[in-house]
Structure formats: C-alpha cells, structure tokens
Design a protein around this motif. Structure first.
Motif, PDB file in Angstrom:
ATOM      1  N   LEU A   1     -41.469  21.566 -26.044  1.00 35.08           N
ATOM      2  CA  LEU A   1     -42.859  21.331 -26.442  1.00 35.08           C
ATOM      3  C   LEU A   1     -42.944  20.823 -27.878  1.00 35.08           C
ATOM      4  O   LEU A   1     -43.713  19.907 -28.189  1.00 35.08           O
ATOM      5  CB  LEU A   1     -43.666  22.620 -26.294  1.00 35.08           C
ATOM      6  N   GLY A   2     -42.150  21.439 -28.765  1.00 36.33           N
ATOM      7  CA  GLY A   2     -42.140  20.983 -30.154  1.00 36.33           C
ATOM      8  C   GLY A   2     -41.654  19.553 -30.266  1.00 36.33           C
ATOM      9  O   GLY A   2     -42.214  18.744 -31.022  1.00 36.33           O
ATOM     10  N   ALA A   3     -40.623  19.230 -29.511  1.00 38.43           N
ATOM     11  CA  ALA A   3     -40.086  17.862 -29.534  1.00 38.43           C
ATOM     12  C   ALA A   3     -41.114  16.873 -28.988  1.00 38.43           C
ATOM     13  O   ALA A   3     -41.253  15.757 -29.509  1.00 38.43           O
ATOM     14  CB  ALA A   3     -38.797  17.793 -28.722  1.00 38.43           C
ATOM     15  N   THR A   4     -41.852  17.269 -27.953  1.00 38.62           N
ATOM     16  CA  THR A   4     -42.876  16.390 -27.391  1.00 38.62           C
ATOM     17  C   THR A   4     -43.972  16.114 -28.413  1.00 38.62           C
ATOM     18  O   THR A   4     -44.417  14.966 -28.578  1.00 38.62           O
ATOM     19  CB  THR A   4     -43.491  17.011 -26.127  1.00 38.62           C
ATOM     20  N   ALA A   5     -44.420  17.157 -29.112  1.00 37.07           N
ATOM     21  CA  ALA A   5     -45.453  16.983 -30.137  1.00 37.07           C
ATOM     22  C   ALA A   5     -44.973  16.047 -31.242  1.00 37.07           C
ATOM     23  O   ALA A   5     -45.721  15.190 -31.729  1.00 37.07           O
ATOM     24  CB  ALA A   5     -45.841  18.337 -30.727  1.00 37.07           C
ATOM     25  N   PHE A   6     -43.714  16.200 -31.640  1.00 37.00           N
ATOM     26  CA  PHE A   6     -43.149  15.321 -32.669  1.00 37.00           C
ATOM     27  C   PHE A   6     -43.136  13.873 -32.200  1.00 37.00           C
ATOM     28  O   PHE A   6     -43.511  12.959 -32.940  1.00 37.00           O
ATOM     29  CB  PHE A   6     -41.730  15.774 -33.014  1.00 37.00           C
ATOM     30  N   VAL A   7     -42.704  13.651 -30.968  1.00 34.64           N
ATOM     31  CA  VAL A   7     -42.599  12.286 -30.443  1.00 34.64           C
ATOM     32  C   VAL A   7     -43.977  11.624 -30.373  1.00 34.64           C
ATOM     33  O   VAL A   7     -44.142  10.463 -30.762  1.00 34.64           O
ATOM     34  CB  VAL A   7     -41.927  12.292 -29.057  1.00 34.64           C
ATOM     35  N   VAL A   8     -44.974  12.352 -29.870  1.00 39.50           N
ATOM     36  CA  VAL A   8     -46.319  11.784 -29.749  1.00 39.50           C
ATOM     37  C   VAL A   8     -46.883  11.431 -31.128  1.00 39.50           C
ATOM     38  O   VAL A   8     -47.433  10.337 -31.335  1.00 39.50           O
ATOM     39  CB  VAL A   8     -47.250  12.761 -29.013  1.00 39.50           C
ATOM     40  N   THR A   9     -46.745  12.362 -32.075  1.00 40.69           N
ATOM     41  CA  THR A   9     -47.254  12.115 -33.428  1.00 40.69           C
ATOM     42  C   THR A   9     -46.541  10.937 -34.083  1.00 40.69           C
ATOM     43  O   THR A   9     -47.171  10.037 -34.655  1.00 40.69           O
ATOM     44  CB  THR A   9     -47.069  13.369 -34.298  1.00 40.69           C
ATOM     45  N   ALA A  10     -45.220  10.953 -33.998  1.00 37.16           N
ATOM     46  CA  ALA A  10     -44.431   9.897 -34.632  1.00 37.16           C
ATOM     47  C   ALA A  10     -44.703   8.541 -33.994  1.00 37.16           C
ATOM     48  O   ALA A  10     -44.792   7.520 -34.691  1.00 37.16           O
ATOM     49  CB  ALA A  10     -42.944  10.232 -34.542  1.00 37.16           C
ATOM     50  N   THR A  11     -44.832   8.505 -32.667  1.00 40.01           N
ATOM     51  CA  THR A  11     -45.069   7.241 -31.976  1.00 40.01           C
ATOM     52  C   THR A  11     -46.392   6.618 -32.405  1.00 40.01           C
ATOM     53  O   THR A  11     -46.481   5.404 -32.642  1.00 40.01           O
ATOM     54  CB  THR A  11     -45.064   7.453 -30.457  1.00 40.01           C
ATOM     55  N   THR A  12     -47.412   7.444 -32.499  1.00 42.69           N
ATOM     56  CA  THR A  12     -48.715   6.940 -32.940  1.00 42.69           C
ATOM     57  C   THR A  12     -48.629   6.325 -34.325  1.00 42.69           C
ATOM     58  O   THR A  12     -49.127   5.218 -34.577  1.00 42.69           O
ATOM     59  CB  THR A  12     -49.748   8.080 -32.940  1.00 42.69           C
ATOM     60  N   TYR A  13     -47.958   7.017 -35.230  1.00 43.62           N
ATOM     61  CA  TYR A  13     -47.838   6.544 -36.610  1.00 43.62           C
ATOM     62  C   TYR A  13     -47.014   5.262 -36.690  1.00 43.62           C
ATOM     63  O   TYR A  13     -47.423   4.278 -37.331  1.00 43.62           O
ATOM     64  CB  TYR A  13     -47.204   7.636 -37.469  1.00 43.62           C
ATOM     65  N   PHE A  14     -45.873   5.250 -36.040  1.00 43.76           N
ATOM     66  CA  PHE A  14     -44.968   4.108 -36.171  1.00 43.76           C
ATOM     67  C   PHE A  14     -45.483   2.873 -35.446  1.00 43.76           C
ATOM     68  O   PHE A  14     -45.270   1.752 -35.912  1.00 43.76           O
ATOM     69  CB  PHE A  14     -43.568   4.482 -35.665  1.00 43.76           C
ATOM     70  N   THR A  15     -46.153   3.063 -34.318  1.00 44.65           N
ATOM     71  CA  THR A  15     -46.705   1.905 -33.620  1.00 44.65           C
ATOM     72  C   THR A  15     -47.763   1.223 -34.466  1.00 44.65           C
ATOM     73  O   THR A  15     -47.813  -0.016 -34.552  1.00 44.65           O
ATOM     74  CB  THR A  15     -47.296   2.320 -32.263  1.00 44.65           C
TER      75      THR A  15
END
Length: 290
Positions: free
Chosen positions: A259-273
């Motif tokens: 769950l923590g990894a999923t939250a990180f991926v979603v947050t990071a993807t939004t920022y980097f995109t």
C-alpha cells in the motif's frame, strides 16, 4: 509461454485455493495487483517518454539532446556507446510498456498464444536492454566511475538472468516457478524508472546532500544499488505472501509495504508526468528544447 491446458489448470487451482484463503491472503493479492496497476500506468508513461524523447531526438538528427536528460549519455567520440545506450532505451521502453500485460491472468487464460509470443518478445527485449547497457559501460564507462559501473553492470546482468530463467521454467512447464521469476523480472525492469524518481524525491526532501555532479557522493553510491535491490526484496515478499505459506504477520507487513509503495507510485507519477515526462514527450515530438 507454456501450453494452454497447463496454464488453465494452474489458474483454476489458484482460484480454488483462493476460496479457502484467509482475508489476509486476499488483501495481499489485491494490494499487490493495485501496485502492479499503478506501476504499469507509471511505467508505461515513462516508457513513452523514453521512446518519444530519445527516439524523437534521434529522428531529428539531434542525438546531443540526449544529454539534456542526463549528462554523458551521448559521448561524441564513442559510437559504440551511443548505439548501446540507444538499444538499451528502445528495449527498456518496450519492457516497461509490455511487462505488466504478461502478469494479467485474464489475458493469459483467454489468449495463451499471445502470452507466449509476447513473453518471447519480452525476453528478447530484456536481453537487448541488458546487452546495450553493458556495451555502453564497457565502451564509455559511467559518469559515477567504477562503483556506478559495477552497480549498473550487476543490474543489467540480473535483468538478463531473470528473463532467461523465467523463459526456461516456462518451456519446462514449471509454471508457478516461471511466474515467480516473471514477477522478479518486472521488479527489476521498473528499477530504471525508480532511479530517477528516487533521486528527485531525495533532492526535494533532503536537498543535494550526499550527491555530487560527478555522482561520487555517498547517496550516489547507495543509489547505484538501491534502485533495484529493494525491488527484489518487495517482489520476494509478495511471492511468498501470495502463496499463503507465510505467517499472518508477514502477510500484514506485505499489505502495508504494498500500500505504501502504491501511494508513492501514484504521487510520484502525477508529479513527474506534469513536470518532466509530459514536457519531454512534447519536446521529443516537436524538437523544442526542454
């Protein structure tokens, strides 16, 4: 990979087992696939960025623009290194985009022939990506010197090894072992994408402590191995937890990590995109500077 009847039999056995599993095992599976879905979307976006920016720069005859993304990617006097890193990017982009398709049970059951042929393409792409990266290292070295060259070389070797072992087990119809190695391979493949994310988040949270422009800082040395070894640990945790053989504490821990990894991926993807990948795709297509 593998024949249709064997895959269908194994999937039915897994479904039957799932009916008797505890809610923790179900939670592990759902959180695992949530992470896989988030990673697929993010990895596909990053893969498109790689293909469009680097491929676009090559199509415009401006290979020197590769250095806008990362210094020393296009050494002027080392054509072998340029060719190696070019093939590495092309194959790596395909790995990020195609990889999660191989893990989707519905596709595997519905069109097993497609799964087999895509698996062969995936293994070939992994081999090309690994060989291309190693060619670059041998021909040009890395900006971070021997430590980075060692870490990146080990990464390439692990990717190629995981791909080949996964293929061998599929051919031998050891399908559960094959799937475990396919999960390990996917965990390794996303390392190239995580490498950039983890650097950016470190800079935002800590600043540039431990980093130097020549990538000889303490943080740089840690990151040389950190971008893929923890991924393997998470993959191993998921593989063992989904089998139902671990303790309840292990399963609960796996859920929390996933769950923590999923939250990180979603947050990071939004920022980097929004800030990097999206502009990079446009730049690759139009030829405009980043």
């Amino acid at each position: 990979m593998g024949d249709e009847s064997a895959f269908l039999k194994l999937d039915r056995q897994a479904q039957a087992q799932g009916q008797g599993d505890s809610w923790l095992v179900t939670a592990v599976r759902w959180t695992g696939w949530s992470l896989a879905a988030a990673t697929w979307v993010s990895g596909a976006l990053f893969g498109l960025y790689i293909l469009l920016f680097f491929g676009g720069a090559a199509a415009h005859g401006a290979l020197d623009r590769w250095n806008e993304s990362l210094d020393h990617l296009h050494p002027v006097n080392a054509p072998a290194a340029t060719a190696g890193i070019g093939f590495h990017f092309l194959a790596g982009g395909l790995l990020l985009i195609l990889g999660p398709i191989q893990l989707i049970g519905g596709i595997r059951r519905a069109v097993p022939a497609f799964h087999r042929w895509l698996g062969r393409l995936y293994v070939l792409s992994a081999g090309i990506a690994g060989a291309g990266g190693l060619t670059f290292i041998l021909a040009n070295g890395t900006v971070g010197g021997p430590v980075m060259s060692t870490g990146f070389g080990l990464y390439g070797a692990l990717v190629v090894t995981a791909a080949m072992v996964s293929y061998v087990h599929a051919r031998a119809r050891r399908l559960e072992t094959h799937r475990a190695w396919a999960i390990r391979l996917f965990a390794l493949v996303v390392g190239s994408w995580l490498y950039r994310m983890e650097y950016a988040f470190w800079f935002m949270a800590i600043g540039r402590a431990g980093h130097t422009t020549s990538f000889h800082g303490l943080f740089d040395h840690v990151m040389t191995f950190f971008f893929y070894l923890p991924n393997l640990a998470v993959a191993e945790l998921f593989i063992r937890s989904r089998s139902g053989s671990g303790s309840n504490a292990t399963k609960a821990g796996a859920c929390a990590v996933l769950l923590g990894a999923t939250a990180f991926v979603v947050t990071a993807t939004t920022y980097f995109t929004a800030n990097y990948w999206g502009p990079g795709m446009v730049s690759g297509i139009t030829g405009a500077p980043l």
